[in-house]
Write a protein that holds these residues in place. Structure first.
Motif, PDB file in Angstrom:
ATOM      1  N   ILE B 221      -2.345  40.270 -17.180  1.00  0.00           N
ATOM      2  CA  ILE B 221      -3.310  41.318 -17.549  1.00  0.00           C
ATOM      3  C   ILE B 221      -4.447  40.701 -18.356  1.00  0.00           C
ATOM      4  O   ILE B 221      -4.211  39.934 -19.281  1.00  0.00           O
ATOM      5  CB  ILE B 221      -2.600  42.450 -18.302  1.00  0.00           C
ATOM      6  N   THR B 222      -5.678  41.006 -17.959  1.00  0.00           N
ATOM      7  CA  THR B 222      -6.835  40.366 -18.585  1.00  0.00           C
ATOM      8  C   THR B 222      -7.862  41.400 -19.022  1.00  0.00           C
ATOM      9  O   THR B 222      -7.723  42.588 -18.749  1.00  0.00           O
ATOM     10  CB  THR B 222      -7.534  39.405 -17.605  1.00  0.00           C
ATOM     11  N   PHE B 223      -8.883  40.885 -19.683  1.00  0.00           N
ATOM     12  CA  PHE B 223      -9.998  41.710 -20.132  1.00  0.00           C
ATOM     13  C   PHE B 223     -10.682  42.392 -18.944  1.00  0.00           C
ATOM     14  O   PHE B 223     -11.164  43.510 -19.054  1.00  0.00           O
ATOM     15  CB  PHE B 223     -10.996  40.810 -20.880  1.00  0.00           C
ATOM     16  N   ASP B 225      -9.194  43.511 -16.321  1.00  0.00           N
ATOM     17  CA  ASP B 225      -8.387  44.692 -15.971  1.00  0.00           C
ATOM     18  C   ASP B 225      -8.649  45.848 -16.932  1.00  0.00           C
ATOM     19  O   ASP B 225      -8.693  47.007 -16.539  1.00  0.00           O
ATOM     20  CB  ASP B 225      -6.895  44.347 -16.012  1.00  0.00           C
ATOM     21  N   MET B 288      -7.745  43.307 -26.134  1.00  0.00           N
ATOM     22  CA  MET B 288      -6.566  42.598 -25.650  1.00  0.00           C
ATOM     23  C   MET B 288      -5.556  42.543 -26.799  1.00  0.00           C
ATOM     24  O   MET B 288      -5.911  42.192 -27.922  1.00  0.00           O
ATOM     25  CB  MET B 288      -6.943  41.172 -25.224  1.00  0.00           C
ATOM     26  N   HIS B 290      -3.282  41.715 -29.616  1.00  0.00           N
ATOM     27  CA  HIS B 290      -3.263  40.508 -30.450  1.00  0.00           C
ATOM     28  C   HIS B 290      -1.902  39.814 -30.292  1.00  0.00           C
ATOM     29  O   HIS B 290      -0.861  40.477 -30.296  1.00  0.00           O
ATOM     30  CB  HIS B 290      -3.481  40.899 -31.908  1.00  0.00           C
ATOM     31  N   THR B 305       0.241  38.829 -21.535  1.00  0.00           N
ATOM     32  CA  THR B 305      -0.972  39.312 -22.182  1.00  0.00           C
ATOM     33  C   THR B 305      -1.026  40.808 -21.913  1.00  0.00           C
ATOM     34  O   THR B 305      -0.290  41.322 -21.074  1.00  0.00           O
ATOM     35  CB  THR B 305      -2.235  38.644 -21.592  1.00  0.00           C
ATOM     36  N   TYR B 307      -3.483  44.735 -22.614  1.00  0.00           N
ATOM     37  CA  TYR B 307      -4.593  45.425 -23.275  1.00  0.00           C
ATOM     38  C   TYR B 307      -4.101  46.721 -23.878  1.00  0.00           C
ATOM     39  O   TYR B 307      -3.060  47.249 -23.496  1.00  0.00           O
ATOM     40  CB  TYR B 307      -5.777  45.660 -22.326  1.00  0.00           C
TER      41      TYR B 307
END
Lengths: 786, 340
Positions: B221-223, B225, B288, B290, B305, B307
Motif C-alpha cells: 500500500i502506497t501514497f 493508493d 501513510m 507511521h 505499509t 495509509y
C-alpha cells in the motif's frame, strides 16, 4: 506569523507575485495567505503641507493647508508629527481606503475638511501607526501614491504545522522557497570577534542545553531606524527602542529568540540558569507579577530571577534610556519546559512560541553575532566578553535513506538524482553509497528523525500534485457485514421514521442534579468538564431526550416524537442504547379528524403498540417487575430478548412531568446485550393455507385485577395446540362498570379460524369457540358477556 | 320480406342511437324479445318455401346479432358516460388539504452522513468497526506515536475520568490500534464514532462530535493508493465535478501526512467568507501510517505499509447542507431536524 514579501525577497531571489508565492508555500505544507496587498486605495496623491494652524474648537486637531501642485486643500488633521514643508499622502474627496473606507466631504468640529492626510495604518501599509506617513520631500506633488512608493509591499500570513518551528523566520521561509525553486539562500552577513570569556554564567538545569551570553558596552539607547521599525510593524511587533527592536528583528530574521538585560540593574555579576524556587515571584516586562514554581526555568542574578527563561524578561532588568551596558543572551531551552511554563502562567510571547517548537543549535550562535553586529552598527556598542556554555554534546542526526524504500512508501518512481537534489537544497549533507544515501540533517530541522521523515520531505518538495492518480484497487470485498448502526437499530429507525419520529443526537454529558430528577446515578465523572452542566457521562438517554421534549414544547409544538441511538455509561459500562420519547397527539391535526372527533394521544397503549410493532421477532413484552424510578408504576412494561430483560417502556412518572399537559411515553433498550448472533438470522418461510378465514367475535367480562396477559395466555395456549384457531385480536375494551358490574372490565376479541385442508363448517367453529369460553371461565372466571 | 328486415334493422339502429339505459332495454324487447319483431319473423319461417326459409332465416339471424351488438355497444357507451359524469361531479381540489396521519419523520443529518460515508467505503472494500468512547492513554496516544511530552497530551484538550486512568477518546484513531491488534494484514477498515475535546463551544466547535477513521495496511500500500481511494470517496460524496488538492501537513501517526482540500462549495472556488477567500475548504487529514504505529501493534513495519485518514463528520455535514452553527446538531429543535 506575518511577514513582508519584500523583505523575504532579500533572502532568496524569486520571480513570483505575492499570491503565487502564497500558493507555492501552501503546496509545500506552509499554509499562507496574502493579508494585505499594499495598494489598497484609490485617489491618494502626494501633497505638500503649506501651513498649519490650531483648530479653534479642538486642542488636539490642527488645520492644514496642503497643495498637490495644482490646487490647495484645507484639511483637518489630528496627528502630531506633521510640519510645514513635509510631503504627505493626501486622500482626496472620493478616495477609497482599505476596509471600504470612503473619504467624503465632512465637517470636523465645525470646520470643513477637503480630504484626509493618511497614516501607514490607514493605507493598510502597517498594522500599527498613529502618525502621518511622511514621504521624501523631493517627491513630485500631485502624483498617485502608488507610483512614488517603491516599497509597495505585501504582508503574508503564515500558518505552520506544529512540528515546523524552523520556518518561523525569514531565513526559514527562504530556505523552503529555495528548496522548492532550487535557489540558494542568502544569509545575513555576520562578523565574529575573539573576545575574552565571561566567568560569571552558570547552567544549573538540564532544561537549558546551550547558553551564549555576552557583554556589550558603550551603547546608546534610542529610536530604531525606519527599516527595522517597518519590518517589526509588518509582523505586528511594537517598536520599543533600538536594542529591544534589534533582538526582535534578529528573531524575525533568523528564528532565534534573544534577550538583553541592563547589566547595571543586576544585583550581582553572576548570571545563573536555574529552576525557579517554589513561589518565587517576578514582575515581567508586561508589568504583571507572576508566581513561579520549581518546574519552571529562570535566568537569575544572585538575588532575583531576571527572566522567565524563553518566555519573558523581568521588568527591573529591562533596557531603558539610561542603559549603557547590556548582557545579550542567545540560548537553546528545552521546548517542553518552555511550553509547560507558558501554559501554566498563561503567558505567551513571540519567544515562547518559537522555543516551544524548537530552535536550532547552530542558528543560536549566528543570531548572537548578528545581534552584536547590528547593535554595534546602530547603537554603537562593542562586545567586551562572551561565554558559550554547552550542557550537552550536540550531534547532528544522521539517517540512512534507502532509495528503494522511497518507492515502497510513495508508490511512484523518483530518481536517485532527484532525491539527492531535493535533500541537498533542504540543507542536508549527503553521502551516496549505491542505493543508499547517508543524510546528515541540519540543526534547524529537529522534526526529521528517521527515514520516513526524509521520504516525506522528498514528496513534499516534489509536490503532492505530482503523485499520479492511479487506480490499482484490487477487487476486494469487505470482510464483515458490520455496520455503524446495526440491523436492529436500522430497523427501528426506518419504522419510526415512517411513523413521523425524528432522530435526535444529544451530547454525552449531563449534570448530576439533572440526573437526580430522574432517579439516575452516574458512573463516570469528568475531572475537567467544560462546565458544570457537563460534569458526568450520561447513564441514560432520557435526560437528553427529555430536555429536547421540553425545548420543543416551549417552542409551541403540540406533539413531539423523537428517538436516539447512542452510548450510555452506566453500571454495565459503555453500552449501546436506543430510546424513544413520544408526547401528545399521535396524528397531525386535520379538519376531518376534528369533524369525527378522532384525536388519539400517545398513552401507554399507543406507545406500547409502537414498541410491539418495531421490535424484531426475538423480542417480547412482559410485566415490568423492577421499573425504573422515572416510570409511572402503573403504566410500564419491560422488553425481553431471549429470556433477558433488555429494556423498559411506559409513561414517565407524574413527578417528572408535572407542569406538562399530557402524558409522556418513553422507552429505552440496552442493545449491547442483544448484539450477539443478530447477524444473518433470517426468518424462515412458513407455508400457509389459501382457504379463507372464518371470523367470530366474542365478548367477555373479567375482574379488573386480572392481568390481561393471562387471558391472552389461555387463547395462545389453545392456538399452540395446533387446532383451527389461528389468530385473535382485541378490538374493544369496556370500562363502564355501571353496565358490566363493579370491579369488572370487558374485552371483545375477534377470533380467526381456519383449517389447512378444508372449508370449515359452523358446527366445527362453534365447538372450538365454546371450548375457549369454557376454558376462560374455568381457569380465570372470565365469563361471556350476555 | 328481405326489404322488410333491412328496414327493421335501420329503424332499430336509429332508435338505439338515442336510447338511454331504460329505453334501450325496451328496444331490446321490442325487436329481440319473445314477441319481438325479429323473433316473430323467425317464428314465421315455417310458412316459407325451403329456399326462402334459408334466405330469410339467415338474414333475420344476422339482423338479430347486428341489433344485439348495437344495443350492447350503446349500453357500454351509456355506462361510460354515467361514470364520467359521476367522476366529474366528484372532482376534488388538488390544491386542497392532502392528509397523512403521521408527520414527516426524519433522520439526523450526522447519522445520514455517517451512513453515506460508510456505504461508499464499503463499496471500496472497507469493513466497518466500532471503537470505545472510553479509552486508555495507550490507545489514544502512545500507540499512535504521541509521547507523553507532546502538546496534544495537555490536559486542556482531553477529558479525563475520575477514579480511573482512562479518558474520553479525542479522535477515532484508537480504533486503528484495536483493529490491528485483533487481526493480521491485509486490513481495510473504517471506524466511525463519537469523540470528545475539551473546547469552549462556538459556531464551529463543540465538546462532542463525530469522526470517521480509515485504515488500510498491506504489503504494497502506497501514497498513490491513498490518493486514489480518497479521490474516489470525495468524488462519490460531493460529485464528480469537484476539484481536490492534497497538501503536506503534519500528524504524529502518519508520515508523510497530507490534508485534503476540496473546492469551496459555497463559491465554487472563487473565494468567499467561508473559505477565507482561498477557494478551498479543508476536508480531511490523512497520510501513510507511521512505522512507530505499526511497531506498536507488532506489525512488521518493513514488510507492511499502510495509509490512514480521519474526517470530521460535523464539518462535512455543515458543508454539505450549508449549516452555519455546529450547536444546532445537538439542540434537537424539531424545526431543524425535520428539514432532513
Amino acid at each position: 506569523m506575518k511577514v513582508s514579501y519584500n523583505l523575504l525577497k532579500s533572502f532568496v531571489s524569486f520571480d513570483l507575485g505575492p499570491k503565487e508565492l502564497a500558493s507555492i508555500f501552501t503546496s509545500i505544507g506552509i499554509e499562507t495567505s496574502v493579508v494585505s496587498n499594499t495598494c489598497n486605495w484609490t485617489n491618494v496623491v502626494t501633497a505638500k503641507i503649506l501651513d498649519i494652524q490650531k483648530h479653534p474648537e479642538a486642542d488636539k486637531l490642527s488645520l492644514c493647508k496642503v497643495s498637490d501642485g495644482a490646487k490647495e486643500f484645507s484639511i483637518v488633521c489630528g496627528a502630531k508629527n506633521i510640519s510645514v514643508g513635509q510631503v504627505v499622502p493626501l486622500a482626496k474627496i472620493g478616495a477609497l481606503l482599505p476596509d471600504n473606507f470612503q473619504i467624503k466631504k465632512s465637517k470636523i468640529r465645525g470646520i470643513e475638511s477637503e480630504g484626509m492626510l493618511c497614516s501607514k495604518k490607514e493605507l493598510g501599509l502597517a498594522e500599527e501607526s498613529e502618525s502621518i506617513y511622511i514621504l521624501d520631500d523631493k517627491i513630485k506633488l500631485g502624483v498617485t501614491l502608488e507610483d512614488v512608493l517603491d516599497d509597495v509591499d505585501s504582508v503574508l500570513e503564515i500558518e505552520i504545522a506544529t512540528n515546523r518551528g524552523d520556518v518561523l523566520s525569514y531565513l526559514g521561509l527562504a530556505r523552503e522557497i529555495g528548496a522548492k525553486l532550487k535557489k540558494i539562500v542568502t544569509y545575513p552577513k555576520t562578523t565574529t570577534y575573539k573576545v575574552s570569556g565571561l566567568n560569571c554564567v552558570q547552567i544549573k538545569s538540564s532544561s537549558c542545553v546551550r547558553y551564549i551570553g555576552g557583554i556589550i558596552s558603550g551603547i546608546k539607547v534610542g529610536e530604531s531606524p525606519e527599516w527595522i521599525k517597518d519590518a517589526l510593524e509588518k509582523s505586528g511587533i511594537r517598536s520599543i527602542n533600538n536594542i529591544v527592536d534589534i533582538t526582535n528583528y534578529v528573531m524575525l530574521e533568523l528564528g532565534q529568540p534573544l534577550h538583553t538585560f541592563d547589566l547595571k540593574k543586576l544585583s550581582s555579576k553572576n548570571v545563573v540558569v536555574r529552576a525557579a524556587n517554589e513561589s518565587e515571584k517576578i514582575i515581567a516586562l508586561d508589568g504583571k507579577e507572576y508566581e513561579l514554581s520549581s518546574d519552571m526555568l529562570v535566568i537569575a542574578d544572585d538575588n532575583h530571577p531576571i527572566a522567565i527563561a524563553g518566555v519573558m524578561g523581568g521588568q527591573y532588568s529591562g533596557i531603558g534610556k539610561s542603559t549603557e551596558t547590556v548582557f545579550l543572551e542567545s540560548a537553546v531551552f528545552d521546548s517542553v519546559s518552555v511550553r509547560k511554563t507558558s501554559k501554566k502562567l498563561n503567558l505567551a510571547s513571540d519567544s515562547s512560541y518559537r522555543f516551544e517548537k524548537g530552535v536550532s543549535w547552530d542558528i543560536a550562535e549566528v543570531a548572537f553575532w548578528r545581534a552584536v553586529n547590528l547593535i554595534s552598527d546602530i547603537a554603537g556598542g562593542k562586545i567586551e566578553a562572551r561565554e558559550d556554555l554547552q550542557n550537552i554534546k550536540y550531534e547532528k542526526t544522521s539517517i540512512v535513506l534507502r532509495v528503494e524504500r522511497v518507492f515502497k512508501v510513495l508508490g511512484y518512481k523518483i530518481s536517485k538524482d532527484e532525491i539527492i537534489e531535493i535533500l541537498r537544497y533542504l540543507g542536508m549533507d549527503l553521502q551516496s553509497k549505491g542505493e543508499v544515501i547517508l543524510c546528515t540533517v541540519p540543526s534547524w530541522r529537529n522534526d526529521i528523525k528517521e527515514e520516513v521523515d526524509l521520504i516525506e520531505e522528498i514528496v513534499r518538495i516534489k509536490g503532492y500534485d505530482t503523485i499520479p492518480l492511479q487506480k490499482k484497487q484490487a477487487v476486494c470485498l469487505s470482510t464483515s457485514s458490520d455496520s455503524f448502526i446495526g440491523k436492529t437499530v436500522e430497523d427501528f429507525r426506518v419504522k419510526l421514521n415512517g411513523l413521523g419520529f425524528s432522530e435526535a443526537l444529544n451530547c454525552s454529558f449531563c449534570e448530576i442534579i439533572e440526573l437526580e430528577k430522574f432517579g439516575l446515578k452516574y458512573l463516570y465523572k469528568i475531572i475537567n468538564p467544560v462546565s458544570k452542566e457537563n460534569e458526568v457521562l450520561r447513564p441514560s438517554l432520557l435526560p437528553g431526550l427529555y430536555k429536547n421534549l421540553v425545548l420543543n414544547i416551549s417552542q409551541g409544538l403540540e406533539s413531539v416524537t423523537l428517538f436516539e441511538y447512542g452510548k450510555n455509561f452506566n453500571e454495565l459500562g459503555e453500552r449501546k442504547a436506543f430510546a424513544l420519547i413520544a408526547y401528545a397527539r399521535v396524528w397531525q391535526e386535520w379538519w376531518k379528524w376534528a369533524e369525527q372527533k378522532i384525536n388519539p394521544k400517545y398513552d401507554f397503549y399507543f406507545g406500547g403498540g409502537i414498541i410491539k410493532n418495531i421490535l424484531p421477532q426475538d423480542f417480547m413484552i412482559t410485566q415490568n417487575l423492577t421499573p425504573k424510578e422515572y416510570y409511572h408504576v402503573g403504566k410500564t412494561a419491560s422488553v425481553m430478548h431471549k429470556g433477558k430483560v433488555v429494556g423498559q417502556f411506559g409513561i414517565l412518572s407524574p413527578y417528572i412531568t408535572e407542569g406538562i399537559k399530557d402524558e409522556v411515553f418513553y422507552c429505552e433498550i440496552d442493545l449491547s446485550s442483544t448484539e450477539k448472533d443478530q447477524n444473518f438470522e433470517v426468518t424462515q418461510y412458513k407455508t400457509f393455507s389459501k382457504l379463507p378465514l372464518v371470523k367470530r367475535d366474542i365478548s367477555v367480562i373479567a375482574d379488573k385485577t386480572l392481568p390481561f396477559v393471562k387471558i391472552e395466555k389461555v387463547i395462545k395456549n389453545i392456538m399452540k395446540l395446533g387446532g383451527i384457531l389461528k389468530d385473535y385480536s382485541l378490538f374493544s375494551v369496556y370500562t363502564d362498570e355501571a353496565k358490566i358490574g363493579e370491579g369488572k372490565i370487558g374485552y371483545s376479541f375477534r377470533l380467526s379460524y381456519k383449517d389447512e385442508n378444508k372449508t370449515l363448517t359452523d358446527t366445527e367453529v362453534n365447538k372450538d369457540m365454546h371450548y375457549l369460553l369454557e376454558k376462560l371461565d374455568l381457569d380465570l372466571q372470565v365469563k361471556v358477556r350476555e | 320480406m328481405n326489404n322488410n328486415i333491412e328496414e327493421i334493422v335501420k329503424e332499430a339502429i336509429l332508435q338505439i342511437k338515442v336510447a338511454d339505459l331504460k329505453t334501450v332495454e325496451n328496444i331490446k324487447i321490442k325487436y329481440l324479445g319473445k314477441n319481438g319483431t325479429l323473433t316473430q319473423i323467425l317464428k314465421s319461417l315455417s310458412n316459407f318455401s325451403a329456399e326462402d326459409r334459408k334466405n330469410i332465416g339467415s338474414k333475420a339471424n344476422s339482423a338479430k346479432s347486428v341489433i344485439e351488438n348495437e344495443i350492447e355497444s350503446r349500453k357500454e357507451t351509456l355506462r361510460k358516460t354515467l361514470l364520467e359524469e359521476k367522476m366529474q361531479k366528484e372532482k376534488l381540489d388538488y390544491s386542497s388539504d392532502f392528509y397523512f396521519p403521521f408527520s414527516k419523520g426524519s433522520f439526523h443529518p450526522i447519522m445520514q452522513t455517517i451512513q453515506d460515508i460508510c456505504s461508499i467505503f464499503k463499496s471500496l472494500g472497507f469493513s466497518v468497526a466500532q471503537g470505545h468512547e472510553i479509552e486508555t492513554q495507550w490507545y489514544n496516544f502512545e500507540a499512535l506515536n504521541i509521547p507523553k511530552s507532546h502538546p496534544a497530551r495537555d490536559v486542556q484538550d482531553t477529558f479525563y475520568l475520575e477514579g480511573t486512568e482512562e479518558l474520553l477518546r479525542t479522535h477515532t484513531s484508537p480504533g486503528q490500534i484495536h483493529v490491528m491488534e485483533s487481526q493480521k494484514p491485509p486490513v481495510r477498515v473504517i471506524v466511525p464514532g463519537r469523540v470528545y475535546r475539551n473546547e469552549a463551544s462556538d459556531a464551529t466547535h463543540f465538546s462532542t462530535f463525530h469522526q470517521i477513521e480509515g485504515l488500510a495496511v498491506d504489503e504494497d500500500i502506497t501514497f498513490v493508493d491513498l490518493k486514489a481511494a480518497l479521490s474516489d470517496f470525495i468524488h462519490e460524496f460531493f460529485g464528480y465535478g469537484i476539484d481536490i488538492r492534497f497538501r503536506p501537513s503534519h500528524f504524529q501517526f502518519t508520515e508523510p501526512s497530507a490534508e485534503v482540500d476540496v473546492q469551496c462549495v459555497f463559491c465554487n472556488g472563487k473565494g468567499c467568507r467561508v473559505c477565507k477567500n482561498s477557494g478551498w475548504i479543508e476536508l480531511l487529514g490523512c497520510g501513510m501510517v507511521h512505522p512507530n504505529v505499526l511497531k506498536a501493534v507488532s506489525y512488521d513495519s518493513e514488510k507492511y505499509t499502510g495509509y490512514a485518514f480521519g474526517l470530521g463528520v460535523e464539518r462535512i455535514t455543515m458543508f454539505k447542507y450549508g449549516i452555519d452553527d455546529i450547536r444546532l446538531f445537538y439542540e434537537n429543535d424539531l424545526r431543524f431536524l425535520k428539514q432532513f
